[in-house]
Design a protein around this motif. Structure first.
Motif, PDB file in Angstrom:
ATOM      1  N   MET A 249     122.961  13.109  78.279  1.00 25.14           N
ATOM      2  CA  MET A 249     121.751  13.399  77.529  1.00 25.14           C
ATOM      3  C   MET A 249     121.734  12.634  76.216  1.00 25.14           C
ATOM      4  N   LEU A 250     122.922  12.453  75.612  1.00 26.79           N
ATOM      5  CA  LEU A 250     122.993  11.746  74.336  1.00 26.79           C
ATOM      6  C   LEU A 250     122.483  10.322  74.449  1.00 26.79           C
ATOM      7  N   ALA A 251     122.716   9.694  75.591  1.00 22.32           N
ATOM      8  CA  ALA A 251     122.278   8.309  75.766  1.00 22.32           C
ATOM      9  C   ALA A 251     120.761   8.197  75.663  1.00 22.32           C
ATOM     10  N   TYR A 252     120.046   9.216  76.122  1.00 23.94           N
ATOM     11  CA  TYR A 252     118.585   9.169  76.109  1.00 23.94           C
ATOM     12  C   TYR A 252     118.006   9.217  74.698  1.00 23.94           C
ATOM     13  N   LYS A 253     118.760   9.745  73.750  1.00 23.36           N
ATOM     14  CA  LYS A 253     118.274   9.822  72.370  1.00 23.36           C
ATOM     15  C   LYS A 253     118.002   8.430  71.796  1.00 23.36           C
ATOM     16  N   SER A 254     118.728   7.440  72.274  1.00 25.17           N
ATOM     17  CA  SER A 254     118.546   6.082  71.754  1.00 25.17           C
ATOM     18  C   SER A 254     117.474   5.292  72.529  1.00 25.17           C
ATOM     19  N   TYR A 255     116.958   5.866  73.612  1.00 21.97           N
ATOM     20  CA  TYR A 255     115.938   5.184  74.410  1.00 21.97           C
ATOM     21  C   TYR A 255     114.623   5.114  73.647  1.00 21.97           C
ATOM     22  N   THR A 256     113.902   4.052  73.879  1.00 22.78           N
ATOM     23  CA  THR A 256     112.547   3.954  73.338  1.00 22.78           C
ATOM     24  C   THR A 256     111.628   4.795  74.210  1.00 22.78           C
ATOM     25  N   ASP A 257     110.429   5.056  73.727  1.00 22.60           N
ATOM     26  CA  ASP A 257     109.459   5.794  74.528  1.00 22.60           C
ATOM     27  C   ASP A 257     109.187   5.078  75.845  1.00 22.60           C
ATOM     28  N   ARG A 258     109.095   3.771  75.795  1.00 25.92           N
ATOM     29  CA  ARG A 258     108.826   2.978  77.001  1.00 25.92           C
ATOM     30  C   ARG A 258     109.952   3.167  78.023  1.00 25.92           C
ATOM     31  N   GLU A 259     111.197   3.128  77.552  1.00 22.74           N
ATOM     32  CA  GLU A 259     112.333   3.322  78.457  1.00 22.74           C
ATOM     33  C   GLU A 259     112.340   4.736  79.035  1.00 22.74           C
ATOM     34  N   LEU A 260     112.032   5.714  78.200  1.00 19.98           N
ATOM     35  CA  LEU A 260     111.971   7.091  78.687  1.00 19.98           C
ATOM     36  C   LEU A 260     110.866   7.252  79.732  1.00 19.98           C
ATOM     37  N   LEU A 261     109.740   6.619  79.469  1.00 14.77           N
ATOM     38  CA  LEU A 261     108.623   6.695  80.408  1.00 14.77           C
ATOM     39  C   LEU A 261     108.977   6.040  81.741  1.00 14.77           C
ATOM     40  N   ASP A 262     109.690   4.914  81.692  1.00 15.93           N
ATOM     41  CA  ASP A 262     110.149   4.261  82.924  1.00 15.93           C
ATOM     42  C   ASP A 262     111.043   5.208  83.724  1.00 15.93           C
ATOM     43  N   CYS A 263     111.970   5.869  83.027  1.00 13.63           N
ATOM     44  CA  CYS A 263     112.873   6.815  83.694  1.00 13.63           C
ATOM     45  C   CYS A 263     112.102   8.019  84.238  1.00 13.63           C
ATOM     46  N   LEU A 264     111.160   8.500  83.447  1.00 13.77           N
ATOM     47  CA  LEU A 264     110.363   9.660  83.854  1.00 13.77           C
ATOM     48  C   LEU A 264     109.597   9.368  85.133  1.00 13.77           C
ATOM     49  N   LYS A 265     109.039   8.174  85.242  1.00 12.49           N
ATOM     50  CA  LYS A 265     108.251   7.807  86.422  1.00 12.49           C
ATOM     51  C   LYS A 265     109.096   7.830  87.697  1.00 12.49           C
ATOM     52  N   SER A 266     110.408   7.670  87.539  1.00 18.22           N
ATOM     53  CA  SER A 266     111.282   7.729  88.722  1.00 18.22           C
ATOM     54  C   SER A 266     111.847   9.138  88.936  1.00 18.22           C
ATOM     55  N   GLY A 267     111.318  10.120  88.193  1.00 18.08           N
ATOM     56  CA  GLY A 267     111.720  11.516  88.409  1.00 18.08           C
ATOM     57  C   GLY A 267     112.960  11.938  87.655  1.00 18.08           C
ATOM     58  N   ASP A 268     113.320  11.237  86.614  1.00 22.98           N
ATOM     59  CA  ASP A 268     114.523  11.530  85.837  1.00 22.98           C
ATOM     60  C   ASP A 268     114.274  12.740  84.929  1.00 22.98           C
ATOM     61  N   ARG A 269     114.904  13.865  85.279  1.00 28.21           N
ATOM     62  CA  ARG A 269     114.717  15.108  84.511  1.00 28.21           C
ATOM     63  C   ARG A 269     115.290  14.998  83.097  1.00 28.21           C
ATOM     64  N   ALA A 270     116.368  14.293  82.941  1.00 29.51           N
ATOM     65  CA  ALA A 270     116.974  14.152  81.613  1.00 29.51           C
ATOM     66  C   ALA A 270     116.045  13.364  80.684  1.00 29.51           C
ATOM     67  N   ALA A 271     115.357  12.370  81.228  1.00 31.86           N
ATOM     68  CA  ALA A 271     114.388  11.616  80.420  1.00 31.86           C
ATOM     69  C   ALA A 271     113.234  12.529  80.016  1.00 31.86           C
ATOM     70  N   PHE A 272     112.791  13.371  80.949  1.00 34.55           N
ATOM     71  CA  PHE A 272     111.735  14.332  80.623  1.00 34.55           C
ATOM     72  C   PHE A 272     112.203  15.284  79.534  1.00 34.55           C
ATOM     73  N   ALA A 273     113.434  15.776  79.649  1.00 33.33           N
ATOM     74  CA  ALA A 273     113.981  16.691  78.646  1.00 33.33           C
ATOM     75  C   ALA A 273     114.002  16.031  77.267  1.00 33.33           C
ATOM     76  N   GLU A 274     114.325  14.757  77.216  1.00 35.84           N
ATOM     77  CA  GLU A 274     114.340  14.042  75.932  1.00 35.84           C
ATOM     78  C   GLU A 274     112.926  13.892  75.375  1.00 35.84           C
ATOM     79  N   ILE A 275     111.972  13.581  76.228  1.00 37.57           N
ATOM     80  CA  ILE A 275     110.571  13.478  75.788  1.00 37.57           C
ATOM     81  C   ILE A 275     110.115  14.832  75.241  1.00 37.57           C
TER      82      ILE A 275
END
Length: 194
Positions: free
Chosen positions: A1-27
């Motif tokens: 989860m800590l790794a996602y804190k450094s992601y940009t919104d664009r990177e989080l959105l890319d992960c979210l589109k593939s169903g990544d729950r941890a990316a959603f949790a970070e958003i």
């Protein structure tokens, strides 16, 4: 989860589109508070603001694949929240207009007409409507109105939250009032055209 804190919104959105729950949790973690205060400022009610933000993030998760690819996730969230707020405000206005119309209708009816409705019959009708409520809602309502338990006591007894108790009682009252409003109209019409 800590790794996602450094992601940009664009990177989080890319992960979210593939169903990544941890990316959603970070958003969610990143934007919940901001969206809550925005909704609170617009609605002026904490519970409504919380419910709206929960609905916002539920729709983000449900529609992740169709969220437009852009670098402005916060903009997307603000626009979606704004639209939900506008819808809620419009629903409130329709409800207020409806209740105002009912109040005007009731004021036009004479007190003598309403007094013709037998009190015992009215109590039987109310009890029938209580029994017609969904089981859990009826259970909460009866503990509140017949056994005079507090929201906290009901929540503890049924192992549910205070907020759920409050909502169930509110829904029950609205359902019963709606049925009684309809019944009152029918009775008044019957008496007027008798």
């Amino acid at each position: 989860m800590l790794a996602y804190k450094s992601y940009t919104d664009r990177e989080l959105l890319d992960c979210l589109k593939s169903g990544d729950r941890a990316a959603f949790a970070e958003i969610y973690e990143r934007y919940w508070k901001t969206m809550y205060f925005h909704a609170l400022k617009m609605l002026g009610d904490e519970d409504d603001a919380k419910d709206l933000v929960q609905e916002l993030f539920a729709s983000v998760w449900a529609r992740a694949a169709s969220i437009p690819f852009n670098n402005n996730l916060s903009g997307y969230l603000y626009i979606t929240a704004r639209n939900k707020i506008i819808n809620l405000i419009q629903q409130r206005k329709v409800r207020r207009d409806y209740l105002s119309g009912l109040a005007a209708f009731a004021e036009e009816a004479s007190n003598g007409t309403i007094e013709r409705i037998d009190e015992k019959e009215l109590l039987l009708i109310v009890e029938k409507e209580i029994q017609a409520l969904p089981y859990k809602m009826r259970q909460v309502f009866e503990l509140s109105r017949k056994q005079y338990l507090s929201h906290k006591e009901i929540a503890d007894e049924l192992d549910i939250s205070d907020k759920t108790v409050k909502k169930q009682i509110g829904y029950a009252i609205r359902m019963i009032k709606l049925k009684l409003d309809v019944l009152t109209r029918v009775v008044l019409l019957f008496i007027f055209f008798q």
